[in-house]
Scaffold this motif. Structure first.
Motif, short mmCIF file in Angstrom:
data_model
loop_
_atom_site.label_atom_id
_atom_site.label_comp_id
_atom_site.label_asym_id
_atom_site.label_seq_id
_atom_site.Cartn_x
_atom_site.Cartn_y
_atom_site.Cartn_z
N GLY A 151 -9.66 21.74 -29.88
CA GLY A 151 -10.48 20.56 -29.62
C GLY A 151 -10.54 19.54 -30.75
O GLY A 151 -11.43 18.72 -30.78
N SER A 152 -9.60 19.58 -31.65
CA SER A 152 -9.64 18.62 -32.75
C SER A 152 -8.88 17.36 -32.39
O SER A 152 -8.04 17.35 -31.50
CB SER A 152 -9.04 19.24 -34.02
OG SER A 152 -7.66 19.47 -33.85
N SER A 153 -9.20 16.27 -33.11
CA SER A 153 -8.52 15.00 -32.93
C SER A 153 -7.69 14.71 -34.17
O SER A 153 -8.10 15.04 -35.28
CB SER A 153 -9.55 13.90 -32.70
OG SER A 153 -8.97 12.62 -32.89
N PRO A 154 -6.52 14.09 -34.02
CA PRO A 154 -5.71 13.75 -35.20
C PRO A 154 -6.45 12.85 -36.18
O PRO A 154 -6.16 12.84 -37.37
CB PRO A 154 -4.51 13.00 -34.58
CG PRO A 154 -4.44 13.49 -33.17
CD PRO A 154 -5.87 13.72 -32.76
N LEU A 155 -7.44 12.10 -35.68
CA LEU A 155 -8.20 11.20 -36.53
C LEU A 155 -9.21 11.97 -37.40
O LEU A 155 -9.57 11.49 -38.49
CB LEU A 155 -8.94 10.18 -35.67
CG LEU A 155 -9.61 9.00 -36.39
CD1 LEU A 155 -8.59 8.20 -37.19
CD2 LEU A 155 -10.33 8.12 -35.38
N GLY A 156 -9.64 13.15 -36.96
CA GLY A 156 -10.65 13.92 -37.67
C GLY A 156 -10.29 14.22 -39.11
O GLY A 156 -11.06 13.89 -40.03
N PRO A 157 -9.12 14.85 -39.36
CA PRO A 157 -8.74 15.17 -40.75
C PRO A 157 -8.61 13.93 -41.63
O PRO A 157 -8.94 13.98 -42.82
CB PRO A 157 -7.38 15.86 -40.58
CG PRO A 157 -7.44 16.46 -39.21
CD PRO A 157 -8.21 15.46 -38.39
N VAL A 158 -8.17 12.81 -41.04
CA VAL A 158 -8.03 11.57 -41.82
C VAL A 158 -9.41 11.09 -42.30
O VAL A 158 -9.59 10.71 -43.46
CB VAL A 158 -7.36 10.47 -40.97
CG1 VAL A 158 -7.32 9.15 -41.75
CG2 VAL A 158 -5.95 10.90 -40.58
N ILE A 159 -10.39 11.15 -41.40
CA ILE A 159 -11.75 10.73 -41.76
C ILE A 159 -12.36 11.70 -42.77
O ILE A 159 -13.07 11.28 -43.69
CB ILE A 159 -12.62 10.63 -40.49
CG1 ILE A 159 -12.08 9.54 -39.57
CG2 ILE A 159 -14.08 10.35 -40.86
CD1 ILE A 159 -12.79 9.44 -38.23
N LEU A 160 -12.07 12.98 -42.62
CA LEU A 160 -12.58 13.97 -43.57
C LEU A 160 -12.04 13.74 -44.98
O LEU A 160 -12.72 14.00 -45.97
CB LEU A 160 -12.25 15.39 -43.10
CG LEU A 160 -13.15 15.95 -42.00
CD1 LEU A 160 -12.59 17.27 -41.49
CD2 LEU A 160 -14.57 16.15 -42.52
N ILE A 161 -10.80 13.29 -45.07
CA ILE A 161 -10.25 12.95 -46.38
C ILE A 161 -11.09 11.85 -47.03
O ILE A 161 -11.30 11.83 -48.24
CB ILE A 161 -8.78 12.49 -46.25
CG1 ILE A 161 -7.89 13.68 -45.89
CG2 ILE A 161 -8.29 11.86 -47.55
CD1 ILE A 161 -7.82 14.75 -46.97
N GLY A 162 -11.60 10.93 -46.20
CA GLY A 162 -12.49 9.89 -46.72
C GLY A 162 -13.74 10.48 -47.33
O GLY A 162 -14.22 10.01 -48.38
N SER A 163 -14.28 11.56 -46.73
CA SER A 163 -15.48 12.20 -47.29
C SER A 163 -15.16 12.92 -48.60
O SER A 163 -15.97 12.91 -49.53
CB SER A 163 -16.09 13.17 -46.27
OG SER A 163 -15.25 14.29 -46.07
N THR A 164 -13.99 13.53 -48.69
CA THR A 164 -13.63 14.22 -49.94
C THR A 164 -13.43 13.23 -51.08
O THR A 164 -13.85 13.48 -52.21
CB THR A 164 -12.35 15.07 -49.75
OG1 THR A 164 -11.25 14.22 -49.43
CG2 THR A 164 -12.52 16.09 -48.65
N ILE A 165 -12.81 12.10 -50.77
CA ILE A 165 -12.61 11.07 -51.80
C ILE A 165 -13.95 10.48 -52.23
O ILE A 165 -14.19 10.23 -53.41
CB ILE A 165 -11.66 9.98 -51.28
CG1 ILE A 165 -10.25 10.56 -51.10
CG2 ILE A 165 -11.63 8.79 -52.23
CD1 ILE A 165 -9.26 9.59 -50.49
#
Length: 309
Positions: A151-165
């Motif tokens: 149930g994941s979206s390809p956009l999810g990991p990209v946005i999560l990288i924003g939180s880590t940065i």
């Protein structure tokens, strides 16, 4: 020299304390989000946080310079954390699997190492880098041991990288701000920005959805209220103060590994309070994390002492 050792020891305790508080916060968050929207809950949480730290200021327990005097200097830090971080985290987690979220959020110390070298000119020792990577591998084992969900979206990991940065930049900005400002001042302005930003966002969102009354009354749900009290007082005001204090005493590249302890606490809390599975892979992961946290500080400290001889 004795004072430096004392401050370093207090910083270690601050790192452990903040990790325990953050680790337990997931239990309260899970309970609250069964009854309310994530953005509404962030509004409740930071409203409680702002009220708490304002009461501390009004009672004279903490002293804060006038807001206008430091607003400009702390504006970027306050926007990065908590505003940008929590928006990226909430949206990213909702679009990702739990395994993806766990792995990506655990890369925060890696970004801190990179940014600390670039912006703070901190020297990175080999034991430090190895220890951080060891702890990261421990996180990966724990996350993988829980299994991959669909149930994941390809956009999810990209946005999560924003939180880590965002989280990594916060470590750098807080470390730099600690030269001019006290830990309570930094924490106060973070809570103020969180309160203003998330309350405005939640109000606009609830009005656009025609559920403003649901937003206003959501805090009356017992589980939501309890979670908001815990996260608003201990997790927001208390834990962020401990982190800001730790960053004023330790290098950003050394202090960031305490992030991994939150995963250990969260895992153990899930086993004790929610009956979650705890297998041999998780045990190995916990051992690697604890070794990584110890190594990033003890081994690096020993190397610095040897160089000074």
């Amino acid at each position: 020299m004795a004072e430096i050792e004392r401050d370093r020891l207090l910083a270690y305790f601050a790192g452990i304390g903040s990790s325990v508080i953050f680790g337990l916060s997931f239990l309260f968050t899970k309970n609250a989000l069964e009854y309310t929207n994530p953005m509404y809950f962030l509004s409740y949480r930071f409203s409680v946080a702002f009220l708490t730290i304002s009461l501390l200021r009004l009672s004279g327990i903490i002293r804060i310079r006038p807001y206008r005097a430091v607003f400009k200097d702390l504006l970027l830090l306050s926007l990065v954390q908590p505003v940008m971080y929590f928006i990226f985290e909430n949206v990213g987690v909702s679009l990702s699997t739990s395994s993806e979220a766990g792995i990506l959020l655990s890369t925060i110390p890696i970004f801190v190492l990179i940014f600390a070298r670039i912006f703070l000119k901190e020297r990175l020792a080999a034991p430090q880098i190895i220890s951080v990577l060891t702890a990261l591998f421990g996180i990966t084992l724990i996350t993988a041991g829980k299994g991959i969900s669909a149930g994941s979206s390809p956009l999810g990991p990209v946005i999560l990288i924003g939180s880590t940065i965002s989280a990594a930049f916060y470590n750098i900005l807080s470390r730099k701000a600690s030269v001019k400002f006290r830990s309570w001042e930094i924490t106060y302005h973070m809570m103020t920005m969180g309160f203003i930003s998330f309350t405005v966002i939640a109000a606009i969102l609830s009005l656009s959805r025609g559920e403003f009354l649901f937003y206003i009354t959501g805090i009356t749900q017992p589980r939501v209220a309890i979670a908001a009290l815990y996260l608003g007082t201990l997790s927001s005001v208390g834990a962020f103060f401990l982190i800001n204090f730790m960053l004023s005493k330790l290098q950003a590249s050394r202090s960031t590994v305490f992030v991994y302890l939150s995963t250990v606490v969260s895992l153990l809390a899930g086993v004790v309070f929610r009956g979650e599975r705890f297998g041999s892979i998780q045990i190995l992961g916990v051992a690697l994390i604890l070794f990584g946290v110890w190594g990033a500080n003890a081994l690096t400290r020993r190397r610095i002492k040897e160089e000074l001889k």
